[in-house]
Write a protein that holds these residues in place. Structure first.
Motif, PDB file in Angstrom:
ATOM      1  N   ASP A   8       0.831  -1.214   0.000  1.00 58.45           N
ATOM      2  CA  ASP A   8       0.000   0.000   0.000  1.00 58.45           C
ATOM      3  C   ASP A   8       0.862   1.260   0.000  1.00 58.45           C
ATOM      4  N   ARG A   9       2.045   1.180  -0.611  1.00 59.03           N
ATOM      5  CA  ARG A   9       2.936   2.334  -0.656  1.00 59.03           C
ATOM      6  C   ARG A   9       2.676   3.166  -1.916  1.00 59.03           C
ATOM      7  N   VAL A  10       2.966   4.467  -1.813  1.00 61.93           N
ATOM      8  CA  VAL A  10       2.724   5.424  -2.885  1.00 61.93           C
ATOM      9  C   VAL A  10       3.983   6.274  -3.058  1.00 61.93           C
ATOM     10  N   VAL A  11       4.405   6.510  -4.305  1.00 64.77           N
ATOM     11  CA  VAL A  11       5.541   7.388  -4.588  1.00 64.77           C
ATOM     12  C   VAL A  11       4.983   8.748  -4.986  1.00 64.77           C
ATOM     13  N   VAL A  12       5.484   9.813  -4.329  1.00 61.67           N
ATOM     14  CA  VAL A  12       4.943  11.165  -4.504  1.00 61.67           C
ATOM     15  C   VAL A  12       6.071  12.135  -4.830  1.00 61.67           C
ATOM     16  N   GLY A  62      -0.933  10.567 -10.977  1.00 65.77           N
ATOM     17  CA  GLY A  62      -1.498  11.818 -11.482  1.00 65.77           C
ATOM     18  C   GLY A  62      -2.361  12.542 -10.469  1.00 65.77           C
ATOM     19  N   ASP A  63      -2.832  11.842  -9.417  1.00 63.75           N
ATOM     20  CA  ASP A  63      -3.648  12.498  -8.390  1.00 63.75           C
ATOM     21  C   ASP A  63      -2.810  13.512  -7.627  1.00 63.75           C
ATOM     22  N   ARG A  64      -3.435  14.632  -7.274  1.00 63.11           N
ATOM     23  CA  ARG A  64      -2.800  15.649  -6.429  1.00 63.11           C
ATOM     24  C   ARG A  64      -3.308  15.426  -5.011  1.00 63.11           C
ATOM     25  N   ILE A  65      -2.389  15.239  -4.068  1.00 62.50           N
ATOM     26  CA  ILE A  65      -2.770  14.832  -2.718  1.00 62.50           C
ATOM     27  C   ILE A  65      -2.200  15.774  -1.659  1.00 62.50           C
ATOM     28  N   VAL A  66      -2.732  15.641  -0.447  1.00 69.58           N
ATOM     29  CA  VAL A  66      -2.213  16.299   0.749  1.00 69.58           C
ATOM     30  C   VAL A  66      -1.838  15.177   1.708  1.00 69.58           C
ATOM     31  N   PHE A  67      -0.651  15.289   2.323  1.00 68.66           N
ATOM     32  CA  PHE A  67      -0.189  14.249   3.245  1.00 68.66           C
ATOM     33  C   PHE A  67       0.337  14.883   4.513  1.00 68.66           C
ATOM     34  N   GLY A  68       0.550  14.072   5.525  1.00 72.19           N
ATOM     35  CA  GLY A  68       1.017  14.547   6.817  1.00 72.19           C
ATOM     36  C   GLY A  68       2.410  15.154   6.752  1.00 72.19           C
ATOM     37  N   LYS A  69       2.680  16.071   7.661  1.00 70.16           N
ATOM     38  CA  LYS A  69       3.937  16.817   7.667  1.00 70.16           C
ATOM     39  C   LYS A  69       5.163  15.920   7.801  1.00 70.16           C
ATOM     40  N   TRP A  70       5.108  14.928   8.631  1.00 74.15           N
ATOM     41  CA  TRP A  70       6.272  14.075   8.888  1.00 74.15           C
ATOM     42  C   TRP A  70       6.112  12.695   8.258  1.00 74.15           C
ATOM     43  N   SER A  71       5.316  12.582   7.221  1.00 80.12           N
ATOM     44  CA  SER A  71       5.005  11.292   6.603  1.00 80.12           C
ATOM     45  C   SER A  71       6.078  10.837   5.628  1.00 80.12           C
ATOM     46  N   GLY A  72       6.221   9.531   5.505  1.00 77.98           N
ATOM     47  CA  GLY A  72       7.008   8.933   4.446  1.00 77.98           C
ATOM     48  C   GLY A  72       8.503   8.939   4.623  1.00 77.98           C
ATOM     49  N   SER A  73       9.155   8.377   3.615  1.00 71.78           N
ATOM     50  CA  SER A  73      10.613   8.301   3.547  1.00 71.78           C
ATOM     51  C   SER A  73      11.070   8.959   2.254  1.00 71.78           C
ATOM     52  N   GLU A  74      12.058   9.827   2.361  1.00 72.72           N
ATOM     53  CA  GLU A  74      12.556  10.522   1.180  1.00 72.72           C
ATOM     54  C   GLU A  74      13.561   9.647   0.452  1.00 72.72           C
ATOM     55  N   ILE A  75      13.455   9.617  -0.883  1.00 77.48           N
ATOM     56  CA  ILE A  75      14.407   8.884  -1.712  1.00 77.48           C
ATOM     57  C   ILE A  75      14.811   9.769  -2.885  1.00 77.48           C
ATOM     58  N   LYS A  76      15.926   9.442  -3.492  1.00 78.75           N
ATOM     59  CA  LYS A  76      16.374  10.147  -4.692  1.00 78.75           C
ATOM     60  C   LYS A  76      16.409   9.105  -5.802  1.00 78.75           C
ATOM     61  N   LEU A  77      15.666   9.354  -6.884  1.00 77.53           N
ATOM     62  CA  LEU A  77      15.555   8.404  -7.979  1.00 77.53           C
ATOM     63  C   LEU A  77      15.711   9.150  -9.286  1.00 77.53           C
ATOM     64  N   ASP A  78      16.696   8.787 -10.077  1.00 82.06           N
ATOM     65  CA  ASP A  78      16.980   9.452 -11.355  1.00 82.06           C
ATOM     66  C   ASP A  78      17.137  10.962 -11.192  1.00 82.06           C
ATOM     67  N   GLY A  79      17.735  11.395 -10.083  1.00 84.55           N
ATOM     68  CA  GLY A  79      17.958  12.817  -9.844  1.00 84.55           C
ATOM     69  C   GLY A  79      16.772  13.558  -9.259  1.00 84.55           C
ATOM     70  N   ASP A  80      15.626  12.894  -9.102  1.00 83.16           N
ATOM     71  CA  ASP A  80      14.430  13.517  -8.520  1.00 83.16           C
ATOM     72  C   ASP A  80      14.338  13.185  -7.042  1.00 83.16           C
ATOM     73  N   ASP A  81      13.960  14.178  -6.233  1.00 85.08           N
ATOM     74  CA  ASP A  81      13.679  13.944  -4.821  1.00 85.08           C
ATOM     75  C   ASP A  81      12.229  13.527  -4.711  1.00 85.08           C
TER      76      ASP A  81
END
Length: 96
Positions: A8-12, A62-81
């Protein structure tokens, strides 16, 4: 995209934040907070229940979402944060 999230993970991709405040004051980079809005880039297949059935996610690329301030894990993929978070960390989806 060469990356597929699991379960149930999402990349944003975070959306850019305003450079000025409502009063017209320019906000320096050091004082900016990270945006809590983003665009869904990829979604996992869904979460499995006790019987092993997969339930698809409510969001799609393609959906535009709002998420929690401290949510998720940051990754760098193909130069994108990017940000990988669980669907439960998503507060809502913009309609229209």
């Amino acid at each position: 995209m060469p990356f597929r999230p699991l379960h149930d993970r999402v990349v944003v991709r975070r959306l850019a934040q305003e450079e000025k405040s409502k009063g017209g004051i320019i906000i320096p980079d050091t004082a900016k907070e990270k945006p809590q809005e983003g665009e869904v880039i990829a979604v996992g297949p869904g979460v499995r229940d006790e019987q092993g059935r997969v339930h698809p996610l409510d969001v799609k690329p393609g959906d535009r979402i709002v998420f929690g301030k401290w949510s998720g894990s940051e990754i760098k993929l193909d130069g994108d944060d990017l940000l990988v978070l669980k669907e439960s960390d998503i507060i809502g989806v913009y309609e229209g």
